[in-house]
Design a protein around this motif. Structure first.
Motif, PDB file in Angstrom:
ATOM      1  N   GLY A 281       6.050  -6.259  -3.209  1.00  0.00           N
ATOM      2  CA  GLY A 281       5.344  -4.991  -3.378  1.00  0.00           C
ATOM      3  C   GLY A 281       5.645  -4.012  -2.264  1.00  0.00           C
ATOM      4  O   GLY A 281       5.815  -2.807  -2.513  1.00  0.00           O
ATOM      5  N   ALA A 282       5.728  -4.504  -1.026  1.00  0.00           N
ATOM      6  CA  ALA A 282       6.049  -3.630   0.106  1.00  0.00           C
ATOM      7  C   ALA A 282       7.429  -3.014  -0.047  1.00  0.00           C
ATOM      8  O   ALA A 282       7.607  -1.799   0.105  1.00  0.00           O
ATOM      9  N   VAL A 283       8.414  -3.842  -0.344  1.00  0.00           N
ATOM     10  CA  VAL A 283       9.797  -3.369  -0.442  1.00  0.00           C
ATOM     11  C   VAL A 283       9.963  -2.421  -1.629  1.00  0.00           C
ATOM     12  O   VAL A 283      10.565  -1.344  -1.507  1.00  0.00           O
ATOM     13  N   ALA A 284       9.411  -2.793  -2.783  1.00  0.00           N
ATOM     14  CA  ALA A 284       9.572  -1.967  -3.986  1.00  0.00           C
ATOM     15  C   ALA A 284       8.923  -0.602  -3.806  1.00  0.00           C
ATOM     16  O   ALA A 284       9.502   0.431  -4.173  1.00  0.00           O
ATOM     17  N   ALA A 285       7.708  -0.574  -3.248  1.00  0.00           N
ATOM     18  CA  ALA A 285       7.012   0.707  -3.069  1.00  0.00           C
ATOM     19  C   ALA A 285       7.729   1.594  -2.056  1.00  0.00           C
ATOM     20  O   ALA A 285       7.811   2.813  -2.242  1.00  0.00           O
ATOM     21  N   MET A 286       8.240   0.995  -0.988  1.00  0.00           N
ATOM     22  CA  MET A 286       8.982   1.793   0.001  1.00  0.00           C
ATOM     23  C   MET A 286      10.232   2.401  -0.617  1.00  0.00           C
ATOM     24  O   MET A 286      10.529   3.596  -0.432  1.00  0.00           O
ATOM     25  N   ILE A 287      10.974   1.620  -1.377  1.00  0.00           N
ATOM     26  CA  ILE A 287      12.211   2.117  -1.997  1.00  0.00           C
ATOM     27  C   ILE A 287      11.913   3.225  -2.996  1.00  0.00           C
ATOM     28  O   ILE A 287      12.575   4.279  -2.999  1.00  0.00           O
ATOM     29  N   ILE A 298       5.281   5.727   4.462  1.00  0.00           N
ATOM     30  CA  ILE A 298       4.566   4.549   4.961  1.00  0.00           C
ATOM     31  C   ILE A 298       3.288   4.269   4.171  1.00  0.00           C
ATOM     32  O   ILE A 298       3.047   3.118   3.773  1.00  0.00           O
ATOM     33  N   PRO A 299       2.414   5.264   3.911  1.00  0.00           N
ATOM     34  CA  PRO A 299       1.228   4.962   3.092  1.00  0.00           C
ATOM     35  C   PRO A 299       1.570   4.374   1.727  1.00  0.00           C
ATOM     36  O   PRO A 299       0.856   3.498   1.230  1.00  0.00           O
ATOM     37  N   SER A 300       2.647   4.821   1.114  1.00  0.00           N
ATOM     38  CA  SER A 300       3.047   4.263  -0.178  1.00  0.00           C
ATOM     39  C   SER A 300       3.437   2.796  -0.034  1.00  0.00           C
ATOM     40  O   SER A 300       3.126   1.973  -0.902  1.00  0.00           O
ATOM     41  N   MET A 301       4.128   2.469   1.045  1.00  0.00           N
ATOM     42  CA  MET A 301       4.493   1.074   1.297  1.00  0.00           C
ATOM     43  C   MET A 301       3.239   0.208   1.470  1.00  0.00           C
ATOM     44  O   MET A 301       3.142  -0.891   0.916  1.00  0.00           O
ATOM     45  N   LEU A 302       2.263   0.729   2.221  1.00  0.00           N
ATOM     46  CA  LEU A 302       1.028  -0.018   2.429  1.00  0.00           C
ATOM     47  C   LEU A 302       0.288  -0.243   1.113  1.00  0.00           C
ATOM     48  O   LEU A 302      -0.224  -1.337   0.848  1.00  0.00           O
ATOM     49  N   ASN A 303       0.245   0.794   0.290  1.00  0.00           N
ATOM     50  CA  ASN A 303      -0.385   0.642  -1.023  1.00  0.00           C
ATOM     51  C   ASN A 303       0.368  -0.362  -1.887  1.00  0.00           C
ATOM     52  O   ASN A 303      -0.237  -1.088  -2.688  1.00  0.00           O
ATOM     53  N   GLY A 304       1.688  -0.418  -1.726  1.00  0.00           N
ATOM     54  CA  GLY A 304       2.484  -1.390  -2.466  1.00  0.00           C
ATOM     55  C   GLY A 304       2.136  -2.815  -2.097  1.00  0.00           C
ATOM     56  O   GLY A 304       2.059  -3.704  -2.966  1.00  0.00           O
TER      57      GLY A 304
END
Length: 464
Positions: A281-287, A298-304
């Protein structure tokens, strides 16, 4: 002083193996297993309760400085309210013997095994003491309530926390918990929700959505043409630390739901699927945020990360590690795009509670109807294999029915309660109080007094 303490700790650790060996010689295998299980579930309960610290840091960091103390402090208040209400009524409604819709026994938990045998048949499969089972389930109720508060962020009255927090813990959360975990109608048809994608996360997220809609957007969030403005949180470092704490706490949340440390180490398998999903989830949301914004958000990665943890919560005991990665990655992507959609649609959800916990909770609950393997479904003893493992549409249908029933129940009851509060004492602080910040208007001081005083001298006290 420190040297003495250090030497004492070393001596205790040195004597521990022999003490355990002596205890093992004196105890029967059943007693030893019961003791280890009790310690494991107690540890898991502590980890889940510690997630409140993660929520406090995440929400405080994701909101503005003028509200940081309020956002963090209400976490302690609401967990205290939840603990009392769940002890008095909620635990009995959720796990007490009763009917297919709610429990009717076990109120005012006294911690005795006599009460456990007389009132809590749904928990009899585990020999863990009832006091520890209560603490473990209380931790889950507290997490669901913490999620609900995301919809109130930066504009909800403090008094509402007392009223809605108590009622959510007494008449909303435990009812759905009974349906799924307390032997209710969803348990009877085999709904798979191992640790609460629906029971914990979708419930909290649905209440947050209702609050968000009734409270209306924060001042300055939308322009006259309905386009949204970015209102960034004041401290991404706090948000990151909060997510790390939540990630660690999830190892109590999901593996702890085995209620046993002796079941062939199955809790370790659940920890594996949980961690893989979160990482994906972290990797997919960051990408996907990088592709969408042109910058890695960064907030999107955290939400992922959080969305993936929410999704795998239902499925962690039913799916393979490979499928856990798929579930986590899809969660991160779904949460990112639904958050963008809700914001553009005029829904001001400051902590993205419904995207992270609601949408991901729905996906995670449905995912067991797709990915549950026959071997793991048989091992857990709940439901059947999913669509992709030869089970057809039956389990997927059960999962969808459970989601719909829980969502509709929480939506209607939350709306009734919050609407009545709105037309009586009001849900939202005044415009002046919102502009000055809830730290000052509700508590009389700022969470960051020195920084806010500087802002006031600079003429920006009401906009920080």
């Amino acid at each position: 002083m420190f040297r003495r303490l250090f030497l004492s700790a070393v001596i205790m650790l040195a004597l521990l193996p022999s003490s355990l060996a002596f205890a093992a010689d004196e105890a029967t295998p059943a007693q030893l297993q019961g003791a280890i299980d009790a310690v494991w579930v107690m540890l898991a309960a502590i980890l889940v309760i510690f997630m409140q610290a993660g929520f406090a840091l995440l929400e405080a960091g994701s909101t503005r400085m003028k509200n940081a103390g309020h956002v963090a402090g209400k976490t302690v208040l609401t967990f205290g309210l939840c603990a009392i209400a769940f002890w008095a009524v909620g635990f009995g409604l959720a796990f007490g013997d009763g009917n297919s819709f709610f429990g009717t026994t076990g109120f005012f938990v006294d911690g005795t095994e006599e009460q456990a045998k007389a009132a809590f048949g749904s928990l009899s499969a585990s020999d863990v003491p009832i006091a520890i089972k209560f603490l473990f389930q209380l931790a889950f109720a507290g997490v669901s309530l913490a999620i609900a508060w995301g919809g109130f962020a930066e504009r909800g009255k403090l008094a509402v926390y007392f009223i809605f927090g108590t009622l959510f813990t007494v008449v909303i959360y435990p009812i759905v918990a009974h349906w799924v975990w307390g032997g209710g109608w969803l348990a009877q048809i085999g709904m798979q929700d191992f640790a609460g994608s629906t029971v914990v996360h979708l419930q909290g997220a649905t209440a947050a959505l209702v609050a968000t809609l009734l409270l209306k957007p924060r001042i300055g969030k939308y322009n006259k043409d309905k386009t949204p403005n970015l209102i960034p949180g004041h401290n991404q470092v706090l948000s990151v630390l909060g997510v790390i704490i939540l990630w660690i706490g999830w190892f109590g949340f999901n593996p702890g739901s085995t209620l046993s440390a002796m079941n062939d180490g199955f809790f370790g398998y659940i920890a594996l699927t949980t961690n893989l999903a979160a990482a994906a989830g972290a990797v997919a949301a960051m990408i996907v945020s990088w592709m969408y914004f042109g910058k890695a958000d960064i907030p999107s990665m955290l939400n992922g990360v959080l969305a993936a943890l929410v999704a795998i919560t239902a499925a962690c005991a039913f799916v393979t590690p490979r499928d856990a990665v798929i579930i986590g990655a899809v969660s991160g992507i779904l949460t990112f795009f639904t958050a963008q959609w809700f914001e553009k649609a005029g829904v001001d959800d400051p902590i993205y509670a419904f995207s992270v916990h609601g949408i991901a909770g729905i996906w995670g609950t449905l995912s067991t109807g797709l990915f549950a393997t026959p071997e793991l479904a048989a091992k857990v003893g709940v439901g059947k294999a999913g669509l992709f493992y030869g089970g057809g549409l039956e389990q997927l249908g059960v999962q969808a029915l459970g989601i719909f029933g829980a969502f509709l129940f929480v939506l209607m009851l939350s709306f009734v309660i919050l609407y009545l509060i709105k037309v009586t004492i009001g849900l939202r602080v005044t415009e002046e109080e919102e502009l000055v910040g809830l730290d000052l208007s509700e508590h009389g001081t700022y969470g960051y007094p020195e920084q806010m005083k500087k802002a006031a001298h600079g003429g920006a006290a009401t906009t920080v």
